[in-house]
Design an enzyme around this catalytic site. Structure first.
Site, PDB file in Angstrom:
ATOM      1  N   ARG A  51       0.798  -1.229   0.000  1.00 58.70           N
ATOM      2  CA  ARG A  51       0.000   0.000   0.000  1.00 58.70           C
ATOM      3  C   ARG A  51       0.828   1.275   0.000  1.00 58.70           C
ATOM      4  NH1 ARG A  51      -5.268   0.409   2.346  1.00 58.70           N
ATOM      5  NH2 ARG A  51      -6.213  -1.634   2.364  1.00 58.70           N
ATOM      6  N   LYS A 157       3.614 -17.603   8.121  1.00 60.21           N
ATOM      7  CA  LYS A 157       2.721 -17.932   9.215  1.00 60.21           C
ATOM      8  C   LYS A 157       2.085 -16.650   9.761  1.00 60.21           C
ATOM      9  CE  LYS A 157       4.207 -18.274  13.561  1.00 60.21           C
ATOM     10  NZ  LYS A 157       4.853 -17.221  14.357  1.00 60.21           N
ATOM     11  N   ASP A 186       7.667 -22.358   7.272  1.00 56.21           N
ATOM     12  CA  ASP A 186       7.884 -22.475   8.699  1.00 56.21           C
ATOM     13  C   ASP A 186       9.391 -22.306   8.830  1.00 56.21           C
ATOM     14  OD1 ASP A 186       8.627 -23.565  11.240  1.00 56.21           O
ATOM     15  OD2 ASP A 186       6.585 -24.299  11.383  1.00 56.21           O
ATOM     16  N   HIS A 187       9.837 -21.150   9.290  1.00 56.70           N
ATOM     17  CA  HIS A 187      11.274 -20.868   9.153  1.00 56.70           C
ATOM     18  C   HIS A 187      12.132 -21.831   9.975  1.00 56.70           C
ATOM     19  CE1 HIS A 187      10.847 -18.418  12.830  1.00 56.70           C
ATOM     20  NE2 HIS A 187      12.153 -18.491  12.945  1.00 56.70           N
ATOM     21  N   LYS A 191      16.149 -24.086   9.297  1.00 52.39           N
ATOM     22  CA  LYS A 191      17.328 -24.066  10.176  1.00 52.39           C
ATOM     23  C   LYS A 191      18.159 -25.316   9.936  1.00 52.39           C
ATOM     24  CE  LYS A 191      15.158 -21.299  13.804  1.00 52.39           C
ATOM     25  NZ  LYS A 191      15.869 -20.051  13.905  1.00 52.39           N
ATOM     26  N   GLU A 225      13.170 -17.809  24.848  1.00 55.00           N
ATOM     27  CA  GLU A 225      13.605 -16.507  24.324  1.00 55.00           C
ATOM     28  C   GLU A 225      13.662 -15.516  25.483  1.00 55.00           C
ATOM     29  OE1 GLU A 225      12.006 -15.423  20.156  1.00 55.00           O
ATOM     30  OE2 GLU A 225      10.337 -16.293  21.246  1.00 55.00           O
ATOM     31  N   ASP A 244       1.700 -19.234  18.477  1.00 51.59           N
ATOM     32  CA  ASP A 244       2.839 -18.529  17.876  1.00 51.59           C
ATOM     33  C   ASP A 244       4.026 -19.467  17.640  1.00 51.59           C
ATOM     34  OD1 ASP A 244       4.091 -16.002  17.080  1.00 51.59           O
ATOM     35  OD2 ASP A 244       5.350 -16.244  18.847  1.00 51.59           O
ATOM     36  N   HIS A 249       6.285 -24.284  14.750  1.00 51.76           N
ATOM     37  CA  HIS A 249       7.723 -24.558  14.804  1.00 51.76           C
ATOM     38  C   HIS A 249       8.058 -25.800  15.631  1.00 51.76           C
ATOM     39  CE1 HIS A 249       7.855 -20.689  13.017  1.00 51.76           C
ATOM     40  NE2 HIS A 249       7.872 -19.970  14.107  1.00 51.76           N
TER      41      HIS A 249
END
Ligand code: BG6
Length: 512
Positions: A51, A157, A186-187, A191, A225, A244, A249
């Site tokens: 946008r 996601k 799905d990052h 990995k 984290e 989340d 993951h």
């Protein structure tokens, strides 16, 4: 990454949501790095769409020259200049079908200039409400399919917020794109160490014979984290830790730990095994949720000497929020290999350190030979710890004799660190995933079915947490390992492995 640009067909990479945070932080840096390392074909361009009223030049400034990653890149001068000329931007109102005519026009121009043979990868990095609209509007102008070339759709996601919405989204996407052209990111699958789980298991003779209920006592998966929700409070409060991190993951990590050997390392074979694994998850009944799960929310505390806000004080979070920032689950996989072996998974924000790891705890030997009455120096359960991040590597912990008289036993570790490899260039997850999509390899992307199975698995927990007010949400001081009561999920003398000490002395756990 063994591939070279020779194997990647010409293409245009279209980013919807191009003025957003993900494009700037992850996508453009990843594409630039692939370009720099010569993985991209010569016939290649990027079209940013969103946008914001930008033009090609202001887009280039924003994502390239005002971006931190380039400042850190010492040999950026010439390369960034060349790369810059491949970046383009088209402002549109993504909600208005007519505006997609502009995308069509721009794609035709770029295809002509860069000779990209009609190949396009559409990357949706927009708010999820647009996930079904954009493909539909692309289809309106016939941009979803093209004879003799590919049209692929990559989706970020969250893929749905529950089973019904994930099913509806799958159904809607499949009207416009074939499953083989839909790439659900799905990052975690990008990995290196998540992929290495398969290699550790299936490229070695030593682990797999022990990888089952006869030798494994339990399996733990931890994601921690230290950061809080930061500026994402508005989004996070509608999501929570289970949606989340865990449904996507961590369940993908579970699949890599627990699936059967695929018949080959290709996308279809691996996806088939994952599907079987997800089908074997024992459902948790809503009435049992309090027995199998713990939820928590961080409260204000001190971390590394600094005061840290509680979750309810974060921007965009209501002060009576019941959203969990910590979730821990116990579950079982009802199949031949895992029958009776408990799996534990936990994830949380504002925990003491950043770590994602899998810990396999083996059974103890049938007899305890080396024990002195007053000193038991070791745990008889060997453990294999696969560190997914940071400090990627594998640690095997086992007992050794302490030199000297008698038979004192001590736990020692055989510890492999990826950083010890001479060529330790661990590619960034997004780079690997984008490159795979360009090659048409969906092995590291989530299949529509697995996404639905994992939603189905977590749904009773989400429901119970939402509707059953008798299930407590525990406060835990920021900087601790989550609610202490989560230790009770783990059976008998065991407890969660503690990858690092607590950062605060405040252990005033409470029920919120
Ligand atoms: C994202 C979540 O998918 O993964 C974030 O939305 C989380 O909340 C992030 O912080 C963690 O990713 P990583 O790669 O840093 O473990």
């Amino acid at each position: 990454m063994p591939e070279t640009s020779e194997t990647i067909e010409p293409l245009i990479f279209v980013i919807f949501g191009a003025s957003g945070d993900l494009a700037k932080r992850k996508l453009i840096p990843a594409i630039y790095d692939l370009y720099k390392r010569k993985y991209l074909p010569k016939k290649f361009a990027v079209l940013g769409v969103s946008r914001s009223k930008l033009d090609d030049n202001s887009f280039r400034e924003q994502v390239l020259f005002e971006n931190e990653f380039l400042e850190l890149d010492s040999d950026s001068d010439v390369l960034a200049g060349e790369f810059r000329d491949r970046l383009f931007y088209q402002p549109i109102d993504t909600n208005s079908v007519e505006d997609y005519a502009l995308v069509k026009e721009r794609l035709e121009e770029l295809d002509e200039t860069f000779q990209t043979s009609g190949n396009v990868m559409f990357y949706l990095s927009t708010p999820p409400v647009l996930y079904d609209k954009i493909p539909k509007f692309l289809a309106h102008y016939g941009l979803n399919r093209h004879d003799g070339s590919y049209r692929r759709l990559v989706i970020e996601k969250p893929f749905g917020t529950d089973l019904a919405s994930a099913k509806a989204l799958n159904k809607s996407l499949k009207q416009y794109f074939d499953e083989e052209d839909i790439y659900r990111i799905d990052h975690y699958l990008g990995k290196e160490t998540v992929q290495n789980l398969l290699v550790t298991r299936f490229a070695n003779g030593v682990f797999e014979p022990l990888w089952n209920r006869n030798y494994i006592h339990h399996v733990e998966i931890t994601n921690a984290e230290p950061i809080g929700v930061g500026s994402r409070g508005g989004y996070y409060d509608t999501s929570g830790a289970l949606r989340d991190m865990l449904q996507n993951h961590l369940m993908q990590v579970v699949a890599h730990v627990a699936m059967e050997p695929p018949i080959s390392p290709d996308a279809v074979a691996i996806r088939n095994e994952k599907t079987k694994l997800f089908q074997s998850l024992r459902p948790i009944a809503e009435s049992d949720v309090s027995k199998y799960s713990i939820r928590g929310q961080y409260t204000a505390s001190m971390m590394r000497g600094e005061p840290v806000k509680g979750y309810r004080e974060e921007l965009g979070v209501p002060d009576d929020s019941k959203t969990e920032t910590y979730a821990a689950l116990k579950f079982f996989i009802d199949n031949w290999r895992w029958s009776g072996v408990p799996f534990y998974a936990r994830t949380g924000k504002r925990l003491p350190t950043k770590v994602t790891e899998v810990c396999i705890t083996f059974n103890k030997p049938p007899q305890t030979l080396f024990r002195r009455q007053e000193e038991v120096l070791h745990s008889e359960h060997n453990q294999l710890i696969i560190r997914i991040q940071p400090d990627e590597g594998v640690l095997l912990s086992f007992g050794m004799k302490v030199p000297g008289d008698g038979f004192k036993v001590k736990n020692v570790g055989m510890d492999f660190h990826y950083s010890d490899l001479a060529d330790n260039d661990v590619p960034e997850a997004y780079e690997r995933l984008l490159l795979d999509c360009m090659r048409g390899d969906a092995t590291l992307y989530a299949h529509g079915d697995s996404v639905e199975y994992t939603w189905e698995f977590v749904e009773p927990i989400l429901n119970a947490w939402q509707h059953d007010s008798s299930i407590p949400i525990y406060g835990y001081p920021a900087g601790t390992w989550g609610p202490e009561i989560a230790d009770d999920l783990i059976e008998s003398e065991h407890e969660w492995r503690s990858p690092c000490r607590r950062l605060t002395d405040d252990t005033s756990y409470c029920e919120l």
